[in-house]
Design a protein around this motif. Structure first.
Motif, PDB file in Angstrom:
ATOM      1  N   TYR A 151      -7.967  -9.770  12.542  1.00  0.00           N
ATOM      2  CA  TYR A 151      -6.605  -9.437  12.945  1.00  0.00           C
ATOM      3  C   TYR A 151      -6.650  -8.291  13.961  1.00  0.00           C
ATOM      4  N   GLU A 153      -5.003  -5.627  16.765  1.00  0.00           N
ATOM      5  CA  GLU A 153      -3.771  -4.930  17.084  1.00  0.00           C
ATOM      6  C   GLU A 153      -4.094  -3.783  18.033  1.00  0.00           C
ATOM      7  N   SER A 155      -2.216  -0.460  20.876  1.00  0.00           N
ATOM      8  CA  SER A 155      -1.088   0.196  21.528  1.00  0.00           C
ATOM      9  C   SER A 155      -1.604   1.015  22.698  1.00  0.00           C
ATOM     10  N   VAL A 173       1.491  -3.425  19.529  1.00  0.00           N
ATOM     11  CA  VAL A 173       1.591  -4.574  18.630  1.00  0.00           C
ATOM     12  C   VAL A 173       0.789  -4.255  17.379  1.00  0.00           C
ATOM     13  N   ASN A 174       1.448  -4.261  16.230  1.00  0.00           N
ATOM     14  CA  ASN A 174       0.774  -4.104  14.944  1.00  0.00           C
ATOM     15  C   ASN A 174       0.591  -5.481  14.315  1.00  0.00           C
ATOM     16  N   ASN A 175      -0.478  -5.623  13.563  1.00  0.00           N
ATOM     17  CA  ASN A 175      -0.788  -6.921  12.968  1.00  0.00           C
ATOM     18  C   ASN A 175      -1.133  -6.708  11.500  1.00  0.00           C
ATOM     19  N   ASN A 176      -0.103  -6.457  10.717  1.00  0.00           N
ATOM     20  CA  ASN A 176      -0.301  -6.161   9.294  1.00  0.00           C
ATOM     21  C   ASN A 176      -0.437  -7.469   8.517  1.00  0.00           C
ATOM     22  N   SER A 205       1.447 -12.430   6.742  1.00  0.00           N
ATOM     23  CA  SER A 205       1.336 -12.075   8.154  1.00  0.00           C
ATOM     24  C   SER A 205       2.559 -11.237   8.521  1.00  0.00           C
ATOM     25  N   PRO A 207       3.196  -9.520  12.005  1.00  0.00           N
ATOM     26  CA  PRO A 207       3.076  -8.982  13.359  1.00  0.00           C
ATOM     27  C   PRO A 207       4.393  -8.352  13.809  1.00  0.00           C
ATOM     28  N   GLY A 209       6.012  -5.890  17.189  1.00  0.00           N
ATOM     29  CA  GLY A 209       5.775  -5.245  18.470  1.00  0.00           C
ATOM     30  C   GLY A 209       6.940  -4.354  18.856  1.00  0.00           C
ATOM     31  N   ASP A 234      10.050  -7.710  14.500  1.00  0.00           N
ATOM     32  CA  ASP A 234       9.159  -7.848  13.347  1.00  0.00           C
ATOM     33  C   ASP A 234       9.277  -9.268  12.816  1.00  0.00           C
TER      34      ASP A 234
END
Length: 684
Positions: A151, A153, A155, A173-176, A205, A207, A209, A234
């Motif tokens: 995964y 991610e 910035s 972009v976070n990808n938690n 999932s 994601p 941004g 989100d």
């Protein structure tokens, strides 16, 4: 209520007090000052990493869910002023400021920085340099789950200073995402006979941004302006596979999906001008949020749909506010702040719950008590705050706030009421010498109501309904908090806190006439607070570059239960939290270990006790390599010991007024070990 902790066995011998290190000096008003050179040993790339290394300081990022501007403050200001954004929390804002632009850090009592911070024992002022030109930072992370999926991610942020103007732009972009596996057992009481076994795997999932930008103009004392804007998206997704094996029944293959879409927009600005020997500051802020949540739970036997449930939540929440503040130093010997704030908040919410017909042939609507509603709040407050140094060692801060709400609920429920509160406060800050610092605060507080508590909804993951309560009123309390701190082992710090809260109309869960439970008000309650924090360098113990910190918190609560009529904890409270940490910085290399532990968190429902816990300790670890002062590679392990989380639900029939439970549901979940590799590079 999870807290992160850092663990080492080397630091159990901590003892002795000492004077502050040379990099730590005392400034006006009881401020402790750390110059930028103090943090070079940590090779920080941004301001957040600097703030995280301040001895004894714990970052409070603020609560952007709180309505209004004043009560949403954290405990950090930048160049003496609070950021005019609510949607971006402090950790996000600080991560966008390159470390090269930080001149120094100042720590002082909250009354030095305005009424929003009065009563806070510590507020951090991040002072930036006047350096011009372009600077920025890039961060990229690659995370791996236990199934081997990756995964990414990242910035990037840039800061440009031209004369009196500073521009900041950030994109990220976070990808938690994670995979969680486990099982449930449902057993009958008192014999613990197995009723049902479920094997579950959760694929999550999340994601999200964002794009944000800001402009600052600094023309000198009381000649400043800020403009900030932000948009964020989100997209949360949960897919659960569930093999259900009833004792003596037919095995099912149940399936749960959650698809949550959320859009947010924010525009904020402030301007400060000289006025009557002080500064007059006008703040304006507008936020808009739209959520579309879709849940679907299907029960299948041999791929055929037996039954199921679904729910759609579609809501919009708006906030528009204006805040006007006048500050004047040295007015008849007092530093004075006078101001007012007006806010309009509105939530428009539609919840549609339905049953799936056998074979999936249709939807059968299910009516909830309050599932379509509009909640509107008009709130105004006026405040005055005055502080002064009584002696060279004692400073007092006095404040008074008058707050009035007009709240209306329309739709499935009709309600209207006006609430008024007077909130006094007094803070005494004492520095008797030899490094000692003590503070005592006494204040009256009033909690905010969560608009979502007025609306009914279902939880398909737990097969229960949360009732709405249009008649909920805010709890109010008298709070007393005492703080004592002293330097240890040079630039370390020992901090002790003790407090008591007497709360009226405790907000918790109460039964409703429709047979559900909902947020509501209980009787009077009490909260007891005891905290201790230790942050200390380990050089005297022969550990070069080593630093140890420990945090222990006890928060006891007591309120009368509406079902058992006995005293119990507040819902959602963990009595004991323990944090321990160790890190070592050795030039180009650094490493550290984190651990955490807390007692279970219990929610007291109509017919169940819902208790969440995890094994101790929860550990994370990292190792970092810094080839130069602008670049770092960080390898980390989240949940390094691979411990699971637990959830025990104890059911009662027909409610908890019957003291004998009938069922016990035990849930076991684990994410296993999560490794991650992070690259950071700053420029300018």
């Amino acid at each position: 209520m999870r807290s992160k902790v850092r663990l080492t066995a080397a630091a159990v011998l901590l003892a002795g007090f000492g004077s502050a290190a040379a990099a730590q000096t005392q400034g006006a008003g009881g401020r402790t000052i750390y110059e930028a050179d103090y943090f070079r040993t940590f090779s920080p790339s941004n301001a957040l990493q600097i703030v995280q290394r301040v001895p004894g300081f714990t970052l409070d990022t603020g609560d952007n869910s709180v309505r209004g501007f004043g009560q949403a403050a954290g405990n950090v200001v930048i160049n003496g002023q609070r950021p005019s954004s609510k949607a971006d929390t402090l950790d996000v804002i600080l991560s966008r400021i390159p470390a090269s632009r930080v001149a120094r850090v100042e720590i002082g009592p909250g009354d030095l920085f305005g009424s929003e911070y009065s009563g806070k024992a510590q507020v951090l002022n991040l002072v930036l340099t006047a350096q011009g030109g372009l600077a920025g930072a890039f961060t990229g992370t690659l995370r791996r789950d236990f199934l081997g999926r990756l995964y990414p991610e990242g910035s990037v942020s840039a800061l440009l200073r031209r004369g009196a103007s500073t521009f900041n732009l950030a994109v990220g972009v976070n990808n938690n995402a994670t995979v969680e596996e486990g099982y449930d057992t449902l057993k009958a009481l008192p014999g613990l006979a197995l009723v049902e076994y479920r094997r579950k795997v959760n694929y999550t999932s999340d994601p999200n941004g964002f794009v944000s930008g800001s402009w600052e103009y600094n023309g000198g004392a009381n000649k400043t302006a800020h403009l900030n804007a932000r948009t964020a998206l989100d997209l949360f997704s949960l897919t659960q596979t569930n093999i259900v094996i009833p004792t003596g029944g037919i095995t099912r293959n149940d399936h749960l999906t959650e698809r949550y879409h959320r859009h947010e927009y924010e525009l904020g600005a402030d301007v400060t001008r000289p006025f009557l020997g002080g500064g007059l500051k006008l703040i304006g802020l507008a936020t808009r949020r739209h959520r579309l949540f879709k849940d679907l739970s299907l029960n299948r036997v041999n791929s055929a749909i037996v039954d199921g449930f679904g729910q759609t939540l579609d809501d919009e929440r708006d906030e528009t506010l204006a805040r006007l503040v006048w500050t004047r130093p040295k007015l008849l010997g007092w530093d004075v702040e006078v101001g007012a704030e007006g806010v309009v908040n509105r939530l428009r919410s539609d919840v549609d719950l339905f049953e799936i017909a056998p074979g999936g042939t249709g939807k059968i609507p299910i009516s909830l008590p309050i599932d379509h509603a509009i909640v509107t709040e008009h709130r105004a407050e006026a405040f005055v705050n005055a502080s002064r140094a009584v002696t060279s060692k004692l400073r007092i801060d006095l404040g008074l706030t008058y707050e009035a709400w007009r709240l209306t609920v329309a739709g499935d429920a009709k309600a209207e009421r006006t609430l008024r509160f007077l909130k006094p406060k007094a803070v005494f800050d004492w520095r008797p010498g030899h490094g000692w610092h003590a503070q005592l605060s006494v204040q009256r507080t009033v909690a905010q109501l969560q608009f979502e508590d007025f609306i009914s909804s279902a939880e398909l993951t737990t097969s229960r309904v949360n009732g709405g309560n249009a008649n909920l009123v805010p709890q109010r309390a008298w709070e007393v908090l005492a703080t004592l701190e002293h330097p240890v082992l040079g630039d370390g710090l020992l901090k002790l806190e003790g407090g008591y809260q007497r709360i009226q109309l405790v907000q918790d869960r109460v039964p409703t006439p429709e047979g559900f439970d909902a947020p509501g008000n209980l009787g009077d309650g009490s909260v007891y607070i005891a905290k201790a924090r230790l942050d200390a360098p380990l050089k005297r113990f022969g550990i070069k570059g080593g630093r140890f910190s420990a945090y222990v918190s006890y928060i006891g609560s007591s309120v009368g239960d509406p079902y058992t009529h006995r005293q119990r904890q507040f819902s959602g409270y963990s009595d004991l939290v323990v944090d321990i940490s160790f890190r070592q910085d050795l030039g180009k290399f650094a490493w550290g270990v984190e651990a955490q532990g807390n007692t279970p968190v219990t929610f007291y429902r109509l017919d169940e006790l819902d208790r969440n816990s995890s094994a101790w300790p929860y550990v994370t670890a990292f190792a970092e390599y810094r080839p130069d002062k602008r670049t770092s590679f960080n390898f980390s392990l989240d949940n390094a010991t691979g411990i699971p989380a637990f959830r025990n639900r104890l059911f009662f029939e027909p409610s908890r007024s019957n003291p004998v439970p009938s069922l016990l549901e035990h849930r076991y979940r684990t994410r296993h070990i999560i490794p991650a590799l992070t690259f950071k590079r700053s420029f300018g």
